[in-house]
Structures are given as structure tokens and as C-alpha cells.
Design an enzyme around this catalytic site. Structure first.
Site, PDB file in Angstrom:
ATOM      1  N   TYR A 182      -1.884   8.493  -3.725  1.00  0.00           N
ATOM      2  CA  TYR A 182      -0.448   8.410  -3.667  1.00  0.00           C
ATOM      3  C   TYR A 182       0.079   8.866  -2.459  1.00  0.00           C
ATOM      4  O   TYR A 182      -0.442   9.867  -1.794  1.00  0.00           O
ATOM      5  CB  TYR A 182       0.055   9.247  -4.951  1.00  0.00           C
ATOM      6  CG  TYR A 182       1.703   9.043  -5.163  1.00  0.00           C
ATOM      7  CD1 TYR A 182       1.958   8.083  -5.755  1.00  0.00           C
ATOM      8  CD2 TYR A 182       2.498  10.268  -4.747  1.00  0.00           C
ATOM      9  CE1 TYR A 182       3.555   8.038  -6.220  1.00  0.00           C
ATOM     10  CE2 TYR A 182       3.760  10.108  -4.985  1.00  0.00           C
ATOM     11  CZ  TYR A 182       4.230   8.807  -5.588  1.00  0.00           C
ATOM     12  OH  TYR A 182       5.693   8.915  -5.764  1.00  0.00           O
ATOM     13  N   GLY A 184       2.095  10.961  -1.126  1.00  0.00           N
ATOM     14  CA  GLY A 184       2.458  12.452  -0.853  1.00  0.00           C
ATOM     15  C   GLY A 184       1.016  13.117  -0.740  1.00  0.00           C
ATOM     16  O   GLY A 184       1.182  14.364  -0.423  1.00  0.00           O
ATOM     17  N   LYS A 185      -0.107  12.489  -1.232  1.00  0.00           N
ATOM     18  CA  LYS A 185      -1.234  13.286  -1.158  1.00  0.00           C
ATOM     19  C   LYS A 185      -1.745  13.725   0.168  1.00  0.00           C
ATOM     20  O   LYS A 185      -1.327  13.276   1.212  1.00  0.00           O
ATOM     21  CB  LYS A 185      -2.359  12.391  -2.038  1.00  0.00           C
ATOM     22  CG  LYS A 185      -1.881  12.285  -3.338  1.00  0.00           C
ATOM     23  CD  LYS A 185      -1.744  13.629  -4.259  1.00  0.00           C
ATOM     24  CE  LYS A 185      -1.290  13.441  -5.718  1.00  0.00           C
ATOM     25  NZ  LYS A 185      -2.162  12.746  -6.462  1.00  0.00           N
ATOM     26  N   ASN A 186      -2.453  14.631   0.405  1.00  0.00           N
ATOM     27  CA  ASN A 186      -3.133  15.135   1.430  1.00  0.00           C
ATOM     28  C   ASN A 186      -3.759  13.813   2.580  1.00  0.00           C
ATOM     29  O   ASN A 186      -3.521  13.773   3.388  1.00  0.00           O
ATOM     30  CB  ASN A 186      -4.142  16.032   1.485  1.00  0.00           C
ATOM     31  CG  ASN A 186      -3.499  17.358   0.992  1.00  0.00           C
ATOM     32  OD1 ASN A 186      -2.716  17.511   0.271  1.00  0.00           O
ATOM     33  ND2 ASN A 186      -4.203  18.322   1.433  1.00  0.00           N
ATOM     34  N   LEU A 187      -4.330  12.862   1.818  1.00  0.00           N
ATOM     35  CA  LEU A 187      -4.642  11.341   2.216  1.00  0.00           C
ATOM     36  C   LEU A 187      -3.973  10.629   1.275  1.00  0.00           C
ATOM     37  O   LEU A 187      -4.323  10.072   0.189  1.00  0.00           O
ATOM     38  CB  LEU A 187      -6.356  11.108   2.278  1.00  0.00           C
ATOM     39  CG  LEU A 187      -6.905   9.996   2.737  1.00  0.00           C
ATOM     40  CD1 LEU A 187      -6.547   9.626   3.979  1.00  0.00           C
ATOM     41  CD2 LEU A 187      -8.226   9.827   2.394  1.00  0.00           C
TER      42      LEU A 187
END
Length: 368
Positions: A182, A184-187
Site C-alpha cells: 500500500y 504509505g508502507k515503508n515499501l
């Protein structure tokens, strides 16, 4: 203003790489799966220290297919936590199984192994620990209980890209691990995406078929499958971002260390703790406050965004009241839902911005 996260700043920092990757996919016309997705699978498997990775369209799909491939279905029970995003429980329900909740422990807000074994019944088939906020659950204790009872462990690593437990990467310890990309995730993708990682070749093969209509080859439908394929553009973008992930993680950890140092001994909030032997990747920097609503309003008034992860535990969500739980059943999760507040954290933050957030948090009117 200090945003909660800044995806525009991230894109600006890698714009030329991302644009070139997208144009290459458009030129190739490999829009679904294709070479870029296959390359991402190889690179992400290597990153996680596993033999196989299977790209899908969302983290929820990754969890769903991991459970199905492990043989979970109607009549089974799957142990997980109520303090998580609702997708964890939803993926269990998609298989026809029943989520059975186990409370979290108060320091990491991950599954409490001391409460886990009591929840096991003859119908229990799997455990889904959630690596919340970027810190892994106590996998040794969880896996020991699973082994005693012959249960499968599926890691919900959707918030834990690159997190480690005693030197092992998230997703590499259970039968399989599920990741979300998604935005907004770190990746994060520029859209939706997910991945299953595993060392089990049969698990990987089954998931590859399930994600693509159950096909072993074109028009040979071996299983009743799904359209859970990753598209080529997301694969290409995620390959670019994966090359930057370690640097972004280092920046997040630096910001988190500054937050924790400045908030040490705070009378306003309780900062999170990184447990010895676990590498926290700080997808979220969640503090706790007995005056959360007032604190969040004050931050907003000063142009500082924040988030709530999560204000209602899953067992109290209207959609899951049919599971039969009630308020008071999971007191640690319920207390966390009342108190947690996520402060801004993203790689492009500056030390000055972190200090500005802390200064707003520490104002006398928000002393607990």
C-alpha cells in the site's frame, strides 16, 4: 505544516528512476505480471532471505492465499490479535475459517505468547501473528506453541518490510509471510500491491496458481483461483523503491531514535520501545497518551498531522460482532486503542521537524 507522511517528497527524490521504469513497462506492453514482476519476486525473496516470493495485488490477498495454500478452510479456527488493521481478520474470514483473538502484550502491542496457548482448541489450525508498526512479534515463543500443537504460522508482515527478529527477516520464520505495498508502507507501490514470501516450494507453487485463476498453465485450471495478480507497472516501481529501502529504513530509525531521546521521561506521552533482539523499522512511531484527543487536536492546530492506528480493535468493529466478543474481553488491546497516537515519521523528515513535533507534544497543557 508537517505531514504525517510525504509521498510527494519521496517521488521527487526518485522521479527519474520511477518515470523510466514506468515508461519501460508501457513500451513492453507487459501490463499484468511479466518480466518486471518476476524480477521483483526474485529481488524481494533475496531481501527477505527466503527461497520464494509470489507477487499479488494487495497485502490482504497475500494473507488470504497464504492461508488457503496452507489448507485453512471452513470449520477451522485461526488465532490472531484484535489490535490490528481489519484486513488480518478479513483474510481469515475469506477462507471460511473463524478468527479467534488473543490479546497483545503491553510493550510491543504484538501477540502475547503467555495468552496464546489457552486459546488453542481442537479446531485451531493456524496462528497469524501481526508484526505491528514495524516490530516483529515474539516468534520463538509463538513458533514453540505452534509446534507443540501442530499449527501453521503465517506471518502478517504487512507493516514490517525489513524488520528482524534475532537476525531473521520478517516473513522468513513462519510457513509464509505476507506483505502489503500500500502506498504509505515503508515499501509502497503507486497503487496497490502485495507479496507472499516462503521457503516452502509447495506453498509458493499453490499461491502462484491461486493468484492467477488456479491455472497451472494457460486455460488449465487446477484450483478454484482468484484474479490477484500484480500489474507490471507496480512491479517496476517497487523494484526501483526496493533499491532505496535500506536507506529509507535507516532514516526512519534515525528519526525514531531522535523522537525517543527527546521524549525520554516525558510526562505527556509514552514512547514506543524497541525490544532487544528485534530490529524495528518504524512503519509507525506510535506514542501513548491518556489525553490523546486533546493532544491530537493541539498538534493539528499547530499544523502537525498525526494518525490513529487503531482506534477500534477488530473484536469491537460492527462488521465482526458476529464473532461474539464484547468490550472487556481484550483489555490490553482496548487500552491501546484508546491511547495510541502515531506521530509523523518518513525518511524525508528533518531533525528540525522531529524536534518541532516533540516541542508541540511536550506543552504543559498536555501533561497526563
Amino acid at each position: 505544516m508537517i505531514p504525517f507522511l510525504d509521498l510527494k517528497a519521496q517521488y521527487a527524490s526518485i522521479k527519474d528512476e520511477v518515470d523510466a521504469a514506468v515508461l519501460n513497462v508501457l513500451a513492453s506492453a507487459q501490463y499484468i505480471l511479466g518480466d518486471e514482476v518476476a524480477a521483483l519476486e526474485e529481488e524481494f525473496a533475496d531481501y527477505c532471505g527466503v527461497d520464494h516470493a509470489v507477487a499479488v495485488n494487495t497485502g490482504t490477498s497475500a494473507l488470504h492465499l497464504s492461508l488457503l495454500a496452507a489448507g485453512i478452510g471452513p470449520g477451522d479456527e485461526v488465532l490472531t490479535v484484535p489490535f490490528t488493521f481489519v484486513a488480518t481478520a478479513s483474510a481469515i474470514c475469506y477462507t471460511g475459517a473463524r478468527p479467534v483473538f488473543v490479546d497483545v502484550e503491553p510493550v510491543t502491542l504484538t501477540m502475547d505468547p503467555a495468552k496464546l496457548e489457552a486459546a488453542v482448541t481442537p479446531r485451531t489450525k493456524a496462528i497469524v501473528p501481526v508484526h505491528l508498526y514495524g516490530q516483529m512479534a515474539d516468534m520463538d515463543a509463538i513458533c514453540a506453541i505452534a509446534e507443540r500443537h501442530g499449527l501453521v504460522v503465517i506471518e502478517d508482515a504487512c507493516q514490517a518490510h525489513g524488520a528482524e527478529y534475532k537476525g531473521r527477516r520478517a516473513g522468513s520464520i513462519g510457513l509464509s509471510g505476507s506483505f502489503s505495498f500500500y502506498p504509505g508502507k515503508n515499501l509502497g507501490a503507486c497503487g496497490e500491491g502485495g507479496m507472499v514470501v516462503t521457503n516452502d516450494s509447495q506453498q509458493a507453487e499453490t499461491i502462484r496458481m491461486l493468484r492467477d485463476w488456479g491455472q497451472s498453465q494457460r486455460y488449465h485450471h487446477v484450483l478454484k483461483g482468484y484474479n490477484y495478480r500484480m500489474d507490471g507497472i507496480q512491479g517496476a516501481i517497487l523494484r526501483v523503491k526496493l533499491r532505496h529501502l535500506d536507506a529509507w529504513t535507516a532514516a526512519r530509525r534515525t528519526h525514531a531514535a531522535q523522537y525517543s531521546s527527546l521524549l525520554d521521561g516525558s510526562a505527556a506521552v509514552t514512547p514506543p520501545i524497541e525490544v532487544t533482539g528485534r530490529r524495528h523499522v518504524y512503519h509507525v512511531y506510535a506514542v501513548r497518551s491518556h489525553q490523546r484527543a486533546d493532544l491530537q487536536h493541539r498538534l493539528q492546530a499547530q499544523g502537525i498531522q498525526s494518525g490513529l492506528h487503531y482506534p477500534i480493535p477488530v473484536h469491537l468493529q460492527e462488521a465482526h460482532l458476529d464473532l461474539g466478543y464484547a468490550e472487556g474481553d481484550f483489555p490490553v488491546s482496548e487500552a491501546a486503542a484508546r491511547e495510541v497516537l502515531s506521530l509523523p515519521i518518513y525518511p524525508e523528515m528533518t531533525p528540525r521537524q522531529v524536534a518541532e513535533v516533540v516541542s508541540a507534544v511536550e506543552q504543559d497543557s498536555y501533561v497526563c
